[in-house]
Write a protein that holds these residues in place. Structure first.
Motif, PDB file in Angstrom:
ATOM      1  N   HIS A 113      -4.740   4.759  10.214  1.00 45.71           N
ATOM      2  CA  HIS A 113      -4.134   3.684   9.443  1.00 45.71           C
ATOM      3  C   HIS A 113      -3.148   2.874  10.268  1.00 45.71           C
ATOM      4  O   HIS A 113      -2.821   1.733   9.933  1.00 45.71           O
ATOM      5  CB  HIS A 113      -3.468   4.359   8.231  1.00 45.71           C
ATOM      6  CG  HIS A 113      -2.432   3.538   7.532  1.00 45.71           C
ATOM      7  ND1 HIS A 113      -1.185   3.317   8.055  1.00 45.71           N
ATOM      8  CD2 HIS A 113      -2.475   2.863   6.366  1.00 45.71           C
ATOM      9  CE1 HIS A 113      -0.503   2.529   7.234  1.00 45.71           C
ATOM     10  NE2 HIS A 113      -1.256   2.262   6.202  1.00 45.71           N
ATOM     11  N   GLN A 162       0.852  -1.199   0.000  1.00 44.31           N
ATOM     12  CA  GLN A 162       0.000   0.000   0.000  1.00 44.31           C
ATOM     13  C   GLN A 162       0.884   1.243   0.000  1.00 44.31           C
ATOM     14  O   GLN A 162       1.710   1.402   0.887  1.00 44.31           O
ATOM     15  CB  GLN A 162      -0.808   0.023   1.301  1.00 44.31           C
ATOM     16  CG  GLN A 162      -2.183  -0.592   1.216  1.00 44.31           C
ATOM     17  CD  GLN A 162      -3.159   0.280   0.427  1.00 44.31           C
ATOM     18  OE1 GLN A 162      -2.872   1.445   0.110  1.00 44.31           O
ATOM     19  NE2 GLN A 162      -4.301  -0.287   0.081  1.00 44.31           N
ATOM     20  N   TYR A 182       3.175   3.587   9.571  1.00 37.39           N
ATOM     21  CA  TYR A 182       3.678   3.164   8.257  1.00 37.39           C
ATOM     22  C   TYR A 182       5.016   2.455   8.432  1.00 37.39           C
ATOM     23  O   TYR A 182       5.752   2.749   9.364  1.00 37.39           O
ATOM     24  CB  TYR A 182       3.882   4.379   7.351  1.00 37.39           C
ATOM     25  CG  TYR A 182       2.600   5.070   6.971  1.00 37.39           C
ATOM     26  CD1 TYR A 182       1.860   4.635   5.876  1.00 37.39           C
ATOM     27  CD2 TYR A 182       2.121   6.139   7.716  1.00 37.39           C
ATOM     28  CE1 TYR A 182       0.675   5.260   5.526  1.00 37.39           C
ATOM     29  CE2 TYR A 182       0.932   6.772   7.375  1.00 37.39           C
ATOM     30  CZ  TYR A 182       0.213   6.324   6.294  1.00 37.39           C
ATOM     31  OH  TYR A 182      -0.955   6.943   5.955  1.00 37.39           O
ATOM     32  N   SER A 186       3.310  -1.030   3.960  1.00 31.98           N
ATOM     33  CA  SER A 186       2.699   0.287   3.763  1.00 31.98           C
ATOM     34  C   SER A 186       3.752   1.376   3.814  1.00 31.98           C
ATOM     35  O   SER A 186       4.607   1.389   4.704  1.00 31.98           O
ATOM     36  CB  SER A 186       1.673   0.541   4.858  1.00 31.98           C
ATOM     37  OG  SER A 186       2.332   0.654   6.093  1.00 31.98           O
TER      38      SER A 186
END
Ligand code: 6GU
Length: 227
Positions: free
Chosen positions: A80, A4, A83, A109
């Protein structure tokens, strides 16, 4: 989904752009990897939605301010989670190479921050950024094209994206050699022949020729790769 990429940008309309086409684009449509953009301006704090300000100490150009970027990143991480990498694309970053694409293709990600103007306030780099990447020694008007280049290089080597699984392994740079010349039909075109060894049907001979040609090309075009 294995990979992602999220892009923090003032120009979200630049995406997916070229990333929506060809091999990477098909894989994107098929959900084999993911790409999304976030408008930095949506996180500005004033009614004019200001994202830049004059440089401390004076001088030409504008600097992208801390608050909109920090607010955006905080909000994204809240939604989210962390990362694997927060990448700032910048001409003063580390030069991007095939091995960096290989490494990044294994992440789940990444967030890429695209700057404009004279760059972003150093404190965003100090507080959030885990990797700073340049795609070469020239200056682009913003990070978006650089981000697209990086994501394309990653996207095409994500497992399951190329239909020919072995093909990425024979690319230029994968073994620090340039790729050998390739030919298809017809066997002769405007007086130029396909090298006869390629028509022998002997895979050992073909491999040996390709290896030798790869080395020859690398010696003449990119001797630096052989050091
Ligand atoms: Cl990552 N950004 C910009 N703006 N210019 C560049 C670059 C990045 N890499 C090379 N030139």
């Amino acid at each position: 989904m294995s990979f992602q990429a999220q892009i923090l940008t003032l120009y979200p309309d630049m995406f997916p752009g070229p990333l929506g086409q060809s091999i990477a684009g098909r894989a994107l449509d098929e959900g084999k990897w993911g790409l999304s953009t976030v408008q930095i301006r949506d996180f500005a704090t004033d009614k004019h939605r200001t994202v830049d300000d004059t440089p401390a100490g004076g001088g030409a150009g504008m600097v992208m301010m801390c608050e909109p970027l920090a607010n955006a990143i905080d909000e994204l991480q809240k939604e989210h989670g962390q990362y694997d990498e927060i990448i700032f694309v910048t001409p003063d970053g580390k030069r991007f190479e095939q091995k960096d694409a290989n490494t990044l293709s294994l992440k789940k990600s990444i967030l890429i921050i695209c700057g404009h103007y004279k760059g972003i306030d150093q404190r965003i780099r100090d507080l959030y950024v885990t990797k700073e990447i340049s795609i070469g020694d020239y200056v682009l008007s913003g990070g978006e094209l650089a981000a697209a280049v990086i994501i394309d290089a990653i996207g095409r080597i994500i497992p399951g994206v190329l239909n020919d699984e072995t093909s990425a392994l024979t690319d230029s740079f994968q073994d620090n050699l340039l790729a050998p010349p390739v030919y298809s039909r017809p066997a002769e075109f405007r007086g130029l022949e396909v090298p006869p060894v390629l028509l022998t049907g002997d895979p050992k001979k073909v491999d040996a020729w390709r290896q030798e040609q790869a080395l020859e090309r690398t010696k003449t075009r990119r001797p630096d790769l052989l050091k």
